[in-house]
Structure formats: C-alpha cells, structure tokens
Write a protein that holds these residues in place. Structure first.
Motif, mmCIF file in Angstrom:
data_model
loop_
_atom_site.group_PDB
_atom_site.id
_atom_site.type_symbol
_atom_site.label_atom_id
_atom_site.label_comp_id
_atom_site.label_asym_id
_atom_site.label_seq_id
_atom_site.Cartn_x
_atom_site.Cartn_y
_atom_site.Cartn_z
ATOM 1 N N VAL A 131 -17.950 36.771 93.857
ATOM 2 C CA VAL A 131 -18.629 36.604 92.559
ATOM 3 C C VAL A 131 -18.203 35.326 91.847
ATOM 4 O O VAL A 131 -18.494 35.139 90.673
ATOM 5 C CB VAL A 131 -18.383 37.825 91.635
ATOM 6 N N SER A 132 -17.528 34.419 92.555
ATOM 7 C CA SER A 132 -17.046 33.203 91.911
ATOM 8 C C SER A 132 -17.176 32.014 92.864
ATOM 9 O O SER A 132 -16.754 32.091 94.013
ATOM 10 C CB SER A 132 -15.584 33.407 91.505
ATOM 11 N N PHE A 133 -17.765 30.924 92.362
ATOM 12 C CA PHE A 133 -18.069 29.778 93.219
ATOM 13 C C PHE A 133 -17.725 28.467 92.519
ATOM 14 O O PHE A 133 -17.822 28.375 91.306
ATOM 15 C CB PHE A 133 -19.572 29.758 93.566
ATOM 16 N N GLN A 134 -17.368 27.468 93.310
ATOM 17 C CA GLN A 134 -17.146 26.121 92.783
ATOM 18 C C GLN A 134 -18.085 25.175 93.501
ATOM 19 O O GLN A 134 -18.356 25.345 94.687
ATOM 20 C CB GLN A 134 -15.711 25.663 93.061
ATOM 21 N N TYR A 135 -18.553 24.163 92.767
ATOM 22 C CA TYR A 135 -19.359 23.123 93.402
ATOM 23 C C TYR A 135 -18.930 21.778 92.844
ATOM 24 O O TYR A 135 -18.866 21.611 91.626
ATOM 25 C CB TYR A 135 -20.853 23.343 93.179
ATOM 26 N N ARG A 136 -18.632 20.838 93.743
ATOM 27 C CA ARG A 136 -18.250 19.493 93.317
ATOM 28 C C ARG A 136 -19.511 18.644 93.253
ATOM 29 O O ARG A 136 -20.233 18.501 94.229
ATOM 30 C CB ARG A 136 -17.255 18.877 94.313
ATOM 31 N N ILE A 137 -19.770 18.093 92.081
ATOM 32 C CA ILE A 137 -20.920 17.216 91.889
ATOM 33 C C ILE A 137 -20.396 15.794 92.061
ATOM 34 O O ILE A 137 -19.563 15.355 91.290
ATOM 35 C CB ILE A 137 -21.531 17.382 90.480
ATOM 36 N N GLY A 138 -20.871 15.087 93.065
ATOM 37 C CA GLY A 138 -20.403 13.728 93.328
ATOM 38 C C GLY A 138 -19.470 13.700 94.522
ATOM 39 O O GLY A 138 -18.896 14.718 94.909
ATOM 40 N N LEU A 168 -16.350 19.066 88.812
ATOM 41 C CA LEU A 168 -16.394 20.344 89.502
ATOM 42 C C LEU A 168 -16.841 21.429 88.537
ATOM 43 O O LEU A 168 -16.317 21.519 87.424
ATOM 44 C CB LEU A 168 -14.987 20.651 90.026
ATOM 45 N N ILE A 169 -17.817 22.226 88.954
ATOM 46 C CA ILE A 169 -18.303 23.333 88.127
ATOM 47 C C ILE A 169 -17.884 24.635 88.798
ATOM 48 O O ILE A 169 -18.018 24.767 90.013
ATOM 49 C CB ILE A 169 -19.840 23.327 88.029
ATOM 50 N N GLU A 170 -17.404 25.562 88.002
ATOM 51 C CA GLU A 170 -17.067 26.884 88.519
ATOM 52 C C GLU A 170 -17.982 27.899 87.854
ATOM 53 O O GLU A 170 -18.111 27.918 86.629
ATOM 54 C CB GLU A 170 -15.611 27.194 88.205
ATOM 55 N N VAL A 171 -18.665 28.717 88.672
ATOM 56 C CA VAL A 171 -19.573 29.739 88.156
ATOM 57 C C VAL A 171 -19.057 31.093 88.613
ATOM 58 O O VAL A 171 -18.815 31.294 89.806
ATOM 59 C CB VAL A 171 -21.013 29.514 88.684
ATOM 60 N N SER A 229 -17.366 27.370 84.034
ATOM 61 C CA SER A 229 -16.108 26.787 83.596
ATOM 62 C C SER A 229 -15.932 25.404 84.217
ATOM 63 O O SER A 229 -16.405 25.140 85.314
ATOM 64 C CB SER A 229 -14.968 27.721 84.024
ATOM 65 N N MET A 230 -15.257 24.537 83.489
ATOM 66 C CA MET A 230 -14.911 23.215 84.022
ATOM 67 C C MET A 230 -13.412 22.999 83.871
ATOM 68 O O MET A 230 -12.956 21.889 83.693
ATOM 69 C CB MET A 230 -15.694 22.122 83.290
ATOM 70 N N ASP A 231 -12.642 24.090 83.954
ATOM 71 C CA ASP A 231 -11.200 24.009 83.742
ATOM 72 C C ASP A 231 -10.429 23.620 84.998
ATOM 73 O O ASP A 231 -9.209 23.577 84.975
ATOM 74 C CB ASP A 231 -10.669 25.358 83.221
ATOM 75 N N ALA A 232 -11.141 23.370 86.091
ATOM 76 C CA ALA A 232 -10.455 23.041 87.342
ATOM 77 C C ALA A 232 -9.619 21.770 87.182
ATOM 78 O O ALA A 232 -9.969 20.871 86.414
ATOM 79 C CB ALA A 232 -11.476 22.843 88.457
ATOM 80 N N PHE A 233 -8.524 21.704 87.919
ATOM 81 C CA PHE A 233 -7.633 20.545 87.875
ATOM 82 C C PHE A 233 -8.397 19.265 88.204
ATOM 83 O O PHE A 233 -8.120 18.200 87.674
ATOM 84 C CB PHE A 233 -6.479 20.751 88.878
ATOM 85 N N PHE A 234 -9.406 19.386 89.081
ATOM 86 C CA PHE A 234 -10.230 18.243 89.504
ATOM 87 C C PHE A 234 -10.827 17.521 88.290
ATOM 88 O O PHE A 234 -11.043 16.322 88.321
ATOM 89 C CB PHE A 234 -11.346 18.767 90.418
ATOM 90 N N ASN A 235 -11.108 18.268 87.216
ATOM 91 C CA ASN A 235 -11.791 17.698 86.039
ATOM 92 C C ASN A 235 -10.835 17.130 84.994
ATOM 93 O O ASN A 235 -11.254 16.813 83.887
ATOM 94 C CB ASN A 235 -12.662 18.770 85.382
ATOM 95 N N ASN A 236 -9.546 16.995 85.327
ATOM 96 C CA ASN A 236 -8.568 16.559 84.324
ATOM 97 C C ASN A 236 -8.872 15.199 83.717
ATOM 98 O O ASN A 236 -8.481 14.930 82.598
ATOM 99 C CB ASN A 236 -7.158 16.548 84.920
#
Length: 175
Positions: free
Chosen positions: A30-37, A46-49, A63-70
């Motif tokens: 029920v949880s997915f991440q997708y890297r845009i770019g 990175l978007i987390e749904v 959510s956009m709280d992933a470390f990738f988005n720092n």
C-alpha cells in the motif's frame, strides 16, 4: 492488510506497468515511491504515495519527506504537494497512483522551475532570461507535441540533459 478490489487491481497494474523501471519502488503493498527525473539530475525529486484503508474513496497520503528530497526547499515541496492534491481531488474514487506519477513526470519542469540548482547558475539564468523572454515564448508555440513512443525513443538516444552522447557522429578512421 487485505485490500479492496480496486486497490488490489491497481497494485497488480502498477507492478506490471513499472516492472523494470528503476524509478519505481514498492515499499509495501500500500506504499510506493517514484523518482521523477534521472539520477544525478539536480531537479529530480521523489514522491511517496501511501493508500489508507478507505482508498480510493479517500485521498492517498502523498509525502516528499524522503532523504532524496533534502536539497529541495520546503516551499517547492509544498507547491508540488498542492498541485498533486488538485489532481487527487479530480480522481477521487478511481485508481490514481499511476495518474499521479505520470502527472508529476509530465510537469517536472513546471514543479521545479523555482528550485535553484545552485546559486551561481541561478544568478546567470536570471541574467540570461531577462531579455530574450519574448522570443522564447514564440518558440514554445511552434514546438510540436511528441507521442509517448517518440519521447521514449528520444530519451533512449539522449542523456538526462537531452543531449546526444559524446561521439554519436564520429567516423571510424580505421575502416
């Protein structure tokens, strides 16, 4: 958790659509991440749904709280989330995770236009953009729309900046 029929079908669809796509990650059913770019793209994010139990009747948690988005400013993160929530409202009651990821991919440049890559380039960009604003908009009008397959072929030939690889037009001297 046992999923209702719509999320179960959507989960299977997402797995088949993004199979082999390095940008997509299934964190749980029920949880997915997708890297845009692309990796190394300063404007990638990175978007987390995540799907709540009542999804798709209720909105997924984005959510956009992933470390990738720092490196992305919180204002830009919020503006991306706001734009995605508008898309969520329009698709409430239907399977929308794929739609959200594709919407984010299609609008990546728009989402990240105010994100400075670093201070030096943002200064030079603001100087360069100052005067030739009118011709740039004229050029955009003439730009033809490419189909998904055309975009894919173009992306396969070019690197993450849209440039052809070094040496694509070299001639073999030995022959």
């Amino acid at each position: 958790p046992v999923l209702c029929p719509i999320p179960q079908m959507e989960l299977e669809a997402l797995r088949s659509i993004y199979e082999g796509d390095g940008c997509f990650r299934e964190l749980s059913p029920v949880s997915f991440q997708y890297r845009i770019g692309e990796n190394g793209d300063p404007k990638a994010f990175l978007i987390e749904v995540s799907w709540p139990e009542t999804y798709p009747q209720t909105a997924p948690v984005i959510s956009m709280d992933a470390f990738f988005n720092n490196t992305i400013s919180s204002a830009i993160k919020q503006s991306i989330l706001d734009k995605l929530m508008v898309e969520v409202e329009a698709n409430l009651g239907t399977a929308m995770t794929y739609t959200l990821f594709e919407y984010a991919k299609d609008n990546k440049e728009l989402f990240m236009e105010n994100q400075p890559v670093n201070t030096v380039t943002s200064v030079s960009n603001s100087i360069a953009v100052g005067t030739p604003d009118v011709p740039a908009s004229k050029k955009k009008d003439k730009k033809e729309q490419l189909s998904k397959t055309q975009k894919r072929k173009l992306a396969d030939k070019t690197d993450h900046k849209g440039e052809l690889p070094r040496g694509w037009n070299w001639v073999d001297v030995i022959k």
